[in-house]
Design a protein around this motif. Structure first.
Motif, PDB file in Angstrom:
ATOM      1  N   MET A 164      18.076   1.667   7.033  1.00  0.00           N
ATOM      2  CA  MET A 164      18.551   0.339   6.702  1.00  0.00           C
ATOM      3  C   MET A 164      17.881  -0.083   5.403  1.00  0.00           C
ATOM      4  N   HIS A 221      17.794  -5.366   6.143  1.00  0.00           N
ATOM      5  CA  HIS A 221      16.688  -5.690   7.044  1.00  0.00           C
ATOM      6  C   HIS A 221      16.362  -7.186   6.970  1.00  0.00           C
ATOM      7  N   ARG A 236      19.132  -9.174   8.662  1.00  0.00           N
ATOM      8  CA  ARG A 236      19.014  -9.107  10.122  1.00  0.00           C
ATOM      9  C   ARG A 236      17.885 -10.006  10.607  1.00  0.00           C
ATOM     10  N   GLU A 237      16.752 -10.004   9.908  1.00  0.00           N
ATOM     11  CA  GLU A 237      15.635 -10.864  10.295  1.00  0.00           C
ATOM     12  C   GLU A 237      16.000 -12.338  10.203  1.00  0.00           C
ATOM     13  N   GLY A 250      10.999  -7.978  13.832  1.00  0.00           N
ATOM     14  CA  GLY A 250       9.956  -7.031  13.419  1.00  0.00           C
ATOM     15  C   GLY A 250       8.656  -7.461  13.950  1.00  0.00           C
TER      16      GLY A 250
END
Length: 115
Positions: free
Chosen positions: A1, A6, A9-10, A115
């Motif tokens: 990714m 990333h 998505r976070e 994460g």
């Protein structure tokens, strides 16, 4: 990714977490103050908003569907006239507990995506 994917998505996971926290409090209020139509409309709109966010994170789809099902079961029971302050409180309280557990599961999974 890639890094941008990333971060996206976070950001979406964080947005979902915030929306779930607001929703959880409002659905509890709805159960206490059933037939407050403004509260009902607010919670319904929040479910629509949550759906738009959650569906962008396919890895959370099973947990999201679990929340939707438990939401529908809870609202159905409320519409059938079983209120927290009435005689049949055990079923509503149990449905609310199960629903909050489903919300917490989704919240936790979204947190792990960050994460």
């Amino acid at each position: 990714m890639s890094a941008p994917e990333h971060h996206t998505r976070e950001a979406i996971a964080l947005q979902l977490i915030a929306a779930l926290e607001c929703y959880e409090e409002d659905v509890k209020v709805l159960c206490r103050d059933w037939l407050d139509m403004e509260q009902y409309q607010s919670v319904s709109q929040q479910v629509d908003d949550l759906s738009m966010i959650a569906t962008t994170l396919p890895q959370l789809s099973v947990l999201w569907i679990t929340v939707l099902i438990s939401h529908a079961e809870l609202i159905h029971a409320l519409w059938k006239g079983r209120r927290l302050q009435d005689g049949d409180t055990a079923s509503i309280e149990q449905l609310l507990r199960e629903h909050v557990e489903a919300v917490h599961s989704l919240h936790g999974a979204a947190g792990r995506l960050r994460g």
